[in-house]
Design a protein around this motif. Structure first.
Motif, PDB file in Angstrom:
ATOM      1  N   ALA A  25      52.584  62.955  59.138  1.00 23.20           N
ATOM      2  CA  ALA A  25      52.188  64.366  59.277  1.00 23.20           C
ATOM      3  C   ALA A  25      53.268  65.270  58.705  1.00 23.20           C
ATOM      4  O   ALA A  25      52.985  66.242  58.004  1.00 23.20           O
ATOM      5  N   ARG A  26      54.539  64.913  58.968  1.00 16.85           N
ATOM      6  CA  ARG A  26      55.657  65.725  58.479  1.00 16.85           C
ATOM      7  C   ARG A  26      55.708  65.712  56.947  1.00 16.85           C
ATOM      8  O   ARG A  26      55.940  66.728  56.303  1.00 16.85           O
ATOM      9  N   VAL A  27      55.473  64.529  56.367  1.00 16.80           N
ATOM     10  CA  VAL A  27      55.512  64.412  54.901  1.00 16.80           C
ATOM     11  C   VAL A  27      54.365  65.205  54.277  1.00 16.80           C
ATOM     12  O   VAL A  27      54.557  65.942  53.306  1.00 16.80           O
ATOM     13  N   GLN A  28      53.182  65.065  54.874  1.00 15.77           N
ATOM     14  CA  GLN A  28      52.017  65.805  54.371  1.00 15.77           C
ATOM     15  C   GLN A  28      52.285  67.312  54.396  1.00 15.77           C
ATOM     16  O   GLN A  28      52.025  68.025  53.426  1.00 15.77           O
ATOM     17  N   GLN A  29      52.855  67.746  55.502  1.00 11.91           N
ATOM     18  CA  GLN A  29      53.169  69.168  55.684  1.00 11.91           C
ATOM     19  C   GLN A  29      54.211  69.619  54.643  1.00 11.91           C
ATOM     20  O   GLN A  29      54.083  70.681  54.031  1.00 11.91           O
ATOM     21  N   GLY A  30      55.219  68.787  54.437  1.00 13.69           N
ATOM     22  CA  GLY A  30      56.290  69.109  53.483  1.00 13.69           C
ATOM     23  C   GLY A  30      55.782  69.158  52.051  1.00 13.69           C
ATOM     24  O   GLY A  30      56.188  70.028  51.267  1.00 13.69           O
ATOM     25  N   LEU A  31      54.890  68.237  51.712  1.00 12.71           N
ATOM     26  CA  LEU A  31      54.335  68.220  50.346  1.00 12.71           C
ATOM     27  C   LEU A  31      53.529  69.492  50.087  1.00 12.71           C
ATOM     28  O   LEU A  31      53.598  70.062  48.997  1.00 12.71           O
ATOM     29  N   ALA A  32      52.778  69.912  51.105  1.00  8.70           N
ATOM     30  CA  ALA A  32      51.943  71.119  50.947  1.00  8.70           C
ATOM     31  C   ALA A  32      52.812  72.378  50.906  1.00  8.70           C
ATOM     32  O   ALA A  32      52.618  73.245  50.051  1.00  8.70           O
ATOM     33  N   ALA A  33      53.778  72.440  51.810  1.00  6.94           N
ATOM     34  CA  ALA A  33      54.605  73.652  51.900  1.00  6.94           C
ATOM     35  C   ALA A  33      55.494  73.832  50.676  1.00  6.94           C
ATOM     36  O   ALA A  33      55.852  74.954  50.316  1.00  6.94           O
ATOM     37  N   HIS A  34      55.877  72.731  50.047  1.00 13.03           N
ATOM     38  CA  HIS A  34      56.794  72.823  48.900  1.00 13.03           C
ATOM     39  C   HIS A  34      56.139  72.347  47.603  1.00 13.03           C
ATOM     40  O   HIS A  34      56.816  71.846  46.710  1.00 13.03           O
ATOM     41  N   ALA A  35      54.813  72.495  47.543  1.00 13.45           N
ATOM     42  CA  ALA A  35      54.100  72.162  46.300  1.00 13.45           C
ATOM     43  C   ALA A  35      54.595  73.082  45.186  1.00 13.45           C
ATOM     44  O   ALA A  35      54.964  74.239  45.445  1.00 13.45           O
ATOM     45  N   ALA A  36      54.617  72.558  43.974  1.00  9.96           N
ATOM     46  CA  ALA A  36      55.076  73.371  42.839  1.00  9.96           C
ATOM     47  C   ALA A  36      54.170  74.584  42.671  1.00  9.96           C
ATOM     48  O   ALA A  36      52.948  74.471  42.766  1.00  9.96           O
ATOM     49  N   LYS A  37      54.780  75.736  42.464  1.00  9.07           N
ATOM     50  CA  LYS A  37      54.001  76.972  42.267  1.00  9.07           C
ATOM     51  C   LYS A  37      54.419  77.603  40.944  1.00  9.07           C
ATOM     52  O   LYS A  37      55.597  77.535  40.577  1.00  9.07           O
ATOM     53  N   PRO A  38      53.444  78.211  40.251  1.00 11.33           N
ATOM     54  CA  PRO A  38      53.810  78.832  38.964  1.00 11.33           C
ATOM     55  C   PRO A  38      54.782  79.996  39.158  1.00 11.33           C
ATOM     56  O   PRO A  38      54.685  80.709  40.153  1.00 11.33           O
ATOM     57  N   ILE A  39      55.671  80.157  38.219  1.00  8.35           N
ATOM     58  CA  ILE A  39      56.598  81.296  38.249  1.00  8.35           C
ATOM     59  C   ILE A  39      55.820  82.575  37.932  1.00  8.35           C
ATOM     60  O   ILE A  39      54.974  82.596  37.030  1.00  8.35           O
ATOM     61  N   ASP A  40      56.102  83.619  38.675  1.00  5.22           N
ATOM     62  CA  ASP A  40      55.444  84.903  38.444  1.00  5.22           C
ATOM     63  C   ASP A  40      56.116  85.592  37.240  1.00  5.22           C
ATOM     64  O   ASP A  40      57.301  85.936  37.316  1.00  5.22           O
ATOM     65  N   PRO A  41      55.371  85.795  36.151  1.00  2.14           N
ATOM     66  CA  PRO A  41      56.006  86.433  34.971  1.00  2.14           C
ATOM     67  C   PRO A  41      56.447  87.868  35.226  1.00  2.14           C
ATOM     68  O   PRO A  41      57.286  88.405  34.505  1.00  2.14           O
ATOM     69  N   ASP A  42      55.910  88.498  36.277  1.00  6.34           N
ATOM     70  CA  ASP A  42      56.325  89.875  36.612  1.00  6.34           C
ATOM     71  C   ASP A  42      57.645  89.907  37.374  1.00  6.34           C
ATOM     72  O   ASP A  42      58.253  90.966  37.515  1.00  6.34           O
ATOM     73  N   GLY A  43      58.063  88.759  37.902  1.00  8.07           N
ATOM     74  CA  GLY A  43      59.323  88.692  38.646  1.00  8.07           C
ATOM     75  C   GLY A  43      60.479  88.356  37.725  1.00  8.07           C
ATOM     76  O   GLY A  43      60.350  88.443  36.490  1.00  8.07           O
ATOM     77  N   ASP A  44      61.612  87.945  38.314  1.00 12.77           N
ATOM     78  CA  ASP A  44      62.755  87.594  37.462  1.00 12.77           C
ATOM     79  C   ASP A  44      63.213  86.137  37.664  1.00 12.77           C
ATOM     80  O   ASP A  44      64.275  85.747  37.186  1.00 12.77           O
ATOM     81  N   GLU A  45      62.387  85.350  38.367  1.00 16.53           N
ATOM     82  CA  GLU A  45      62.731  83.947  38.589  1.00 16.53           C
ATOM     83  C   GLU A  45      62.634  83.177  37.259  1.00 16.53           C
ATOM     84  O   GLU A  45      61.646  83.324  36.531  1.00 16.53           O
ATOM     85  N   GLU A  46      63.666  82.387  36.964  1.00 19.44           N
ATOM     86  CA  GLU A  46      63.664  81.649  35.696  1.00 19.44           C
ATOM     87  C   GLU A  46      63.407  80.155  35.874  1.00 19.44           C
ATOM     88  O   GLU A  46      63.114  79.435  34.929  1.00 19.44           O
TER      89      GLU A  46
END
Lengths: 216, 175
Positions: A25-46
């Motif tokens: 359950a912990r692994v499933q939760q961790g995979l979902a919570a830290h799934a890769a997300k696209p970088i927002d081009p409007d922000g400044d994250e590189e």
């Protein structure tokens, strides 16, 4: 090259703690919570890292079932980068500076004006660029606690250790001569482990030979 | 001394281990008895070798092609006090053969070529690959244990080290 075919180059770790009883359950939760997300081009994250499927980099819906090869879990750490290439930024900044100088009828721009132009141009270019995507497989033997990360890049390995701890609440211990020697499975005695803590380098050449060799 | 200090301070064991394997390969024709279910294995140094010494200077010597450990150049580096920093190796257990690079700092294997996988089904192939990889891991750890048993013993300075130094002092390859 990878977990499923070809040669393997990896950095090996051991999970420090024993997994809790309901680790799934912990692994499933961790995979979902830290799934890769696209970088927002409007922000400044590189740069951003997160979990994705080991089979398909754009599949970020990683479930325990989809990555379970009992007793192994196989997923990938996705690295997304969105950086304006310096050369491209310089060209577009110069074009914009020329335009502003013409509009303001100025010979030169101040440092602040140039900085403002650079910020504006970079933000505009980010929206026109596509991010770069790469993924690196992670193979976790949940029985032995051994984790293999299929990259030896130092920075990526540091990011993996951080992502792993944030996602699953367990610390990864990398393989070093010392940590391997300390593994209970290696079976060194208490006396040998005490000697390990005091061991000093010894030259594999005696001083006379070394002197003769250096003389040539 | 904290954990990080211990890890950092003992990194030299990787280069000593790799150089000791070279010594053992030449003195014992590469045959090792690892005991238990691991049994007998054969180890040979292949066509890539890097040598260096942080104590002497920062210069590294890289050898590629042929059998570098038998070359006068590698032996000369050894006589200058340099140790193996990475080497391509072949490890054989029965019919199975692994090829890989062993690096000294940090101590790790890379560029692993596994023995042939026989399973047809992709999932079974994965499990067979992991089993072969874990066998390699056990083999190289067992070799490291053999080294540590000598290295951490009271006889290291009186018996084992003088033998290694006598071998390193010889300029020509064995045999």
């Amino acid at each position: 090259m990878g977990a499923f075919q070809g040669g393997l180059t990896y950095r090996q770790y051991r999970v420090k703690e024993r997994l809790p009883q309901h680790w799934q359950a912990r692994v499933q939760q961790g995979l979902a919570a830290h799934a890769a997300k696209p970088i927002d081009p409007d922000g400044d994250e590189e740069r951003a890292v997160g979990w994705c499927s080991a089979q398909f980099i754009l599949d970020t819906h990683v479930t325990l079932e989809s990555c379970l090869y009992d007793p192994y879990l196989v997923m990938a750490m996705r690295l997304e980068t969105l950086t304006v290439p310096p050369g491209l930024l310089k060209m577009h900044c110069e074009a914009e500076e020329r335009k502003v100088k013409r509009e303001l009828k100025k010979e030169a721009l101040s440092r602040y004006e140039r900085a403002e132009i650079r910020e504006r141009v970079e933000a505009a270019l980010r929206k026109r660029l596509l991010p770069s995507l790469r993924s690196f497989e992670v193979v976790w033997n949940t029985e032995s606690g051994v984790v293999r990360f299929l990259s030896t890049n130092k920075g990526l390995n540091e990011e993996l250790m951080e992502l792993f701890e944030e996602s699953f609440g367990v610390v990864l211990i990398p393989d070093y001569a010392y940590t391997i020697a300390q593994e209970p499975a290696l079976g060194l005695s208490d006396e040998q482990l005490a000697a390990l803590d005091a061991v000093e380098p010894t030259p594999f050449i005696d001083s006379e030979t070394l002197y003769e060799s250096m003389k040539g | 001394m904290d954990f990080v200090e211990r890890v950092t301070r003992t990194q030299f064991l990787g280069a000593e281990f790799l150089t000791w394997l070279w010594y053992q390969e030449e003195m014992g024709a590469g045959a090792f008895e690892l005991g238990g279910d691991l049994g007998a294995v054969e180890l040979s140094f292949e066509d890539k070798l890097t040598m260096g010494s942080t104590a002497l200077d920062e210069q590294q010597d890289s050898f590629k092609g042929g059998r570098p450990t038998a070359s006068p150049e590698a032996r000369a580096a050894l006589a200058l006090g340099k140790q193996a920093q990475s080497a391509s190796l072949r490890l054989t257990q029965g019919e199975q053969e692994w090829r890989f690079t062993l690096k000294a700092e940090p101590l790790m294997v890379s560029a692993v070529r596994l023995p042939e996988v026989l399973a047809d089904d992709p999932k079974a192939q994965f499990h067979e690959r992991m089993l072969l990889l874990e066998t390699l891991d056990r083999l190289y750890r067992a070799l490291f244990k053999l080294f540590l048993e000598e290295r951490l013993s009271a006889e290291w300075t009186t018996e084992h080290l003088p033998a290694v130094q006598a071998w390193a002092a010889r300029r020509g390859p064995q045999g």
